[in-house]
Design an enzyme around this catalytic site. Structure first.
Site: not given
Length: 444
Positions: A154, A156-157, A210, A266, A269, A336
């Site tokens: 994915e 996605l923002k 990704k 994202c 990590k 996060r």
């Protein structure tokens, strides 16, 4: 198509709602019965603009279902999407226990041919592991059901995920099977009516794509933050520099906004995970290590500026800071790896009191700072400023872009504003009578 989505977190729920919006029948499976009950009652547990009404509409129309039973979700599914979390471990690598558990249960529960789609962000080689696990479970059942494992990362923002899914820049599919590619092409066709957006590649290349994409974006953020730091020292204005380099089509304007550093679920990590992947492969990830180091320094930047400012006045101990913005970015409640956490922890450890406001992240912030007596979370942005010695803007919510500066001056002990997002003009803030400290620009 009939789809099964395992995991109703951010990626899973957005994917499920958007697939259902295009007419597919989607069953979401989650191990948390409370979350499933809430979703069946029309209550969405994730803040994302436009998500709640889309979930509610498709659930009411009979295209979107929620259950705790994987067997129920797999019963008639053509594809099952693995959308569970892959949190970082202490060494930075991905924890794949949830992905592997789902793969194991798929092998234990599937009753027909199936395409298994990895949509969770996973290290290179994970699809091979998923394939082995499912095959082992089928062998235990003495079954030889045909299945394939596809990588479909994915992109996605947070804050714009619905638009990203409905109108994607690209759809990456990793598979060696023409049949699986054809199914994915049919599934995503409604999302690509203006041009071909499906990019089919090898599974390992899709998994790598990704990480490469997110690490590239993180690199741009750390780059402009380092440039901003240099600008301050040499008397340049990073806003003007950004305009000068962004006009080059090879660079562009996106993701070169100086600020308090990247956060969220994202970028931090994924940078750590790719560093770990490189280390394991025997490659020294010099650039990625630098990206991470610059970001760690940038998260501390505003805490240091505030500490340095108040040092001649006896330090920050006993002072009160109003803080606007707790989420790692606007239009989300996600805290996060948020810079606000680093800033607040450093300043309160030095004895400063922080009174903070965020339009969506208040509940998460109260949980995170529940043990910190020097932090209070308020429900109105100007209430945070009353009697405070300074205001710090951390997150670029729209409602912070043009506030009532006269009201701010009347509420603050002194008109002192620290801007972690460069939302305001130093010259204009000077005319308003504010002491103004921002990033990479002439200070007011």
């Amino acid at each position: 198509m009939k789809l099964c989505i395992v995991g109703t977190g951010y990626v899973g729920l957005v994917s499920a709602a958007c697939f259902a919006e295009m007419g597919n029948s989607v069953t979401c499976v989650d191990v948390n019965p409370t979350v499933v009950d809430r979703l069946n009652a029309g209550s969405v547990h994730i803040y994302e603009p436009g998500l709640a009404p889309m979930v509610q509409r498709n659930h009411a129309d009979g295209r979107l279902f929620f259950t705790t039973c994987l067997a129920e979700g797999l019963k008639q599914a053509d594809c099952v999407f693995i959308c569970v979390g892959t949190p970082p471990q202490e060494d930075g690598s991905c924890d794949l226990q949830y992905v592997k558990q789902v793969a194991r249960e798929i092998g234990q529960q599937m009753t027909k041919n199936l395409i298994v789609v990895d949509k969770s962000t996973v290290p290179v080689g994970t699809a091979d592991s998923v394939r082995i696990i499912i095959r082992e479970e089928l062998q235990k059942r003495s079954l030889q059901l045909p299945f394939d494992v596809v990588s479909n990362p994915e992109f996605l923002k947070e804050g714009d995920a619905i638009s990203d899914f409905m109108k994607p820049d690209r759809v990456v599919i990793g598979t060696e099977s023409e049949d699986s590619a054809a199914v994915m092409r049919e599934l995503y066709a409604p999302f690509a009516r203006t041009r071909e957006k499906l990019i089919v590649m090898s599974i390992r290349s899709a998994e790598m794509t990704k990480y490469a994409a997110n690490c590239m974006l993180a690199t741009k953020i750390s780059f402009i933050n380092e440039i901003a730091t240099i600008c301050e020292k040499v008397g340049a204005d990073v806003r003007e520099v950004r305009t000068g380099i962004g006009s080059d089509s090879r660079i562009g304007y996106q993701f070169i906004y100086p600020g308090v550093g990247y956060g969220g679920s994202c970028f931090p990590k994924d940078v750590k995970a790719l560093i770990q992947t490189a280390d394991t492969a025997g490659v020294e990830p010099t650039l990625l290590n630098a990206v991470e180091a610059v970001n760690a320094r940038q998260k501390q930047y505003m805490a240091k500026r505030i500490t340095d400012y108040f040092a001649p006045q006896g330090g920050v101990s006993g002072k009160t800071l109003a803080l606007w913005g707790l989420a790692f970015k606007a239009n989300t409640d996600d805290m996060r790896e948020a810079a606000a956490i680093t800033i607040i922890n450093e300043l309160t450890a030095a004895g400063m009191t922080v009174r903070a406001f965020d339009p969506e992240a208040a509940a998460n912030a109260r949980r995170i700072f529940s043990g910190n007596a020097n932090v209070s979370i308020v429900d109105e942005q100007y209430a945070a400023c009353e009697g405070a010695d300074a205001l710090l803007v951390v997150t670029e919510w729209n409602q912070f872009r043009n506030p009532d500066f006269d009201r701010l001056k009347s509420l603050l002990v002194t008109p002192l504003l620290f801007d972690g997002r460069n939302l305001y003009s130093p010259a204009a803030m000077g005319r308003r009578g504010f002491a103004y400290i921002c990033i990479g620009r002439k200070q007011g």
